[in-house]
Design an enzyme around this catalytic site. Sequence first.
Site, short mmCIF file in Angstrom:
data_model
loop_
_atom_site.label_atom_id
_atom_site.label_comp_id
_atom_site.label_asym_id
_atom_site.label_seq_id
_atom_site.Cartn_x
_atom_site.Cartn_y
_atom_site.Cartn_z
N LYS A 168 1.02 -0.74 7.17
CA LYS A 168 1.93 -1.56 7.66
C LYS A 168 2.11 -2.57 6.42
O LYS A 168 1.19 -3.46 6.37
CB LYS A 168 1.72 -2.32 8.97
CG LYS A 168 2.87 -2.86 9.43
CD LYS A 168 2.38 -3.84 10.51
CE LYS A 168 2.00 -5.28 9.78
NZ LYS A 168 2.88 -5.89 9.15
N CYS A 275 -5.42 -13.65 -4.43
CA CYS A 275 -6.93 -14.02 -3.81
C CYS A 275 -7.87 -14.37 -4.59
O CYS A 275 -8.61 -15.50 -4.30
CB CYS A 275 -7.26 -12.79 -2.85
SG CYS A 275 -7.63 -11.36 -3.79
N GLU A 371 -6.72 -23.48 0.52
CA GLU A 371 -6.17 -22.24 -0.50
C GLU A 371 -4.80 -22.52 -0.57
O GLU A 371 -4.06 -22.41 0.38
CB GLU A 371 -6.35 -20.84 0.29
CG GLU A 371 -6.15 -19.88 -0.81
CD GLU A 371 -6.23 -18.38 -0.12
OE1 GLU A 371 -5.92 -18.44 1.24
OE2 GLU A 371 -6.42 -17.52 -0.92
#
Length: 468
Positions: A168, A275, A371
């Site tokens: 997905k 990331c 972040e």
Amino acid sequence: MDNYKMLIGGEWVEGAGKIEVINPATEKAFATVEKGTKENVDAAVAAAKAAFPAWSQTPIEERQAKLAELSAAVAKNAEKLARLLTQEQGKPLAEAMGEMAWTEGYLGHFATLKVENRVIQDDEDFFIEMRRKPLGVVAGILPWNFPVLVACWKIAPALIAGNTIVLKPAPTTPVATLALGEICSEIFPPGVVNIITDENDLGPYLTTHPDVAKVGFTGSTATGKKIMASASDTLKRLTLELGGNDAGIVLDDVNVPETAQKIFDAAFLNCGQVCLAIKRAYVHDSIYDEMCAELSKIAENTVTDDGLKQGTNIGPIQNREQYEKVKGFLDDVRAAGKIAAGGQVEDREGFFIRPTIVRDVKEGDDIVDKEQFGPVLPLIRFTDIDDVVARANASEYGLGGSVWSSDVKRATDVAERIESGSVWVNQHINIGPHIPMAGFKQSGIGVEQSLEGLDEYTQVQVLNVAKR
Ligand code: NAD
């Protein structure tokens, strides 16, 4: 406008309507995909379940050969895939081609791997062997920063271990993954690779599905926690690759211009939406101003534009939600007068923000603690090594970290004290298919890449035979 259907059991399937896919450089739709339904998820899982017995019993050499075929096909179709990727994701075409090269290399490496059984005892009394068995149907849930590469981080270990998969993609970046699906449909038997698309609503249904044995997820820590909860009912296996707030620690003896360029590249790749990007740079007080000036110079000379245009260094932020989030960080630091370079939100169509260097911030400021996942790098001053190590480690995240110095031994000694799954010296984001990648603390559970990552897509079985 092209429409891309879902891949379910080898067929191209429609959902309950169309979803527009927005090009973040123009804010205009450039393609549509299907709005998947729960029935589509059920059908995809059923197709994967039906394909599992034959696929898991296919000799490993054949499965490896098919993955090698996929690797070669990605190389052959790299330009087409990269153009779609740039249009939906925003990254410059050269970076999109880089993602294809990474994907090809990753698949090519996994095509040489196989799970290893291990004889534990073999004597006159017993034959005991540990085997690694496939799990069944894997759900691969994908983020929007490296859609094609991360899809293959799930496909390769799942299929080599003998599982089948339902992918997905993130709702804002489904197109290149569906184009990859077209290639997969020509290589793998029906049902081995399935792809469903959604409006960010089908993830929970898929990750609680009773016939899904494992979830491989890459995305935010907040979503990772929800997936962990949803997997508990049927005790699904999990690999979670989550967020990070990587610190780069720059010691007082670096060559400032050289190091500045490397730090800039590691912070602003993919518009900072990585990331493992450097998201906090701790710079020694004695070189702080010089480093700030060098980084600012690089930022000012960077071309921010549509990724399809030649000469673009940094594209737009991938989606409006993330764009608004980064603008919020900028509003804070602008109000506090901390912007050293960049910071302009461009007055044009598209989610463009100039690469931004932020100075004189510290822990307690959102831009340091959270972040940012965008083109903004905060520089934090330090004087003492023990102090900076403690500050770098005082984060709920622990994905990556790096230490920079002209003295490799000195930097390595400091690096060994960093609490993160990857820790680099005089570099950042050097990952590879043969190198395990993991997260400490809330940056993840389990390992991706390498043989260790492959093992995550198996379950251990012990065959224990009494010989007399
Ligand atoms: P996200 O968590 O918002 O979404 C990721 C995927 O999860 C999407 O496909 C989304 O539809 C799906 N999803 C959302 N809610 C769900 C739910 N309740 N159950 C199941 N699925 C659900 O992440 P994102 O914003 O697309 O990606 C950015 C984040 O990913 C950043 O935090 C980044 O650091 C992280 N990331 C980590 C790695 C890594 O390897 N550690 C790699 C890339 C990105």
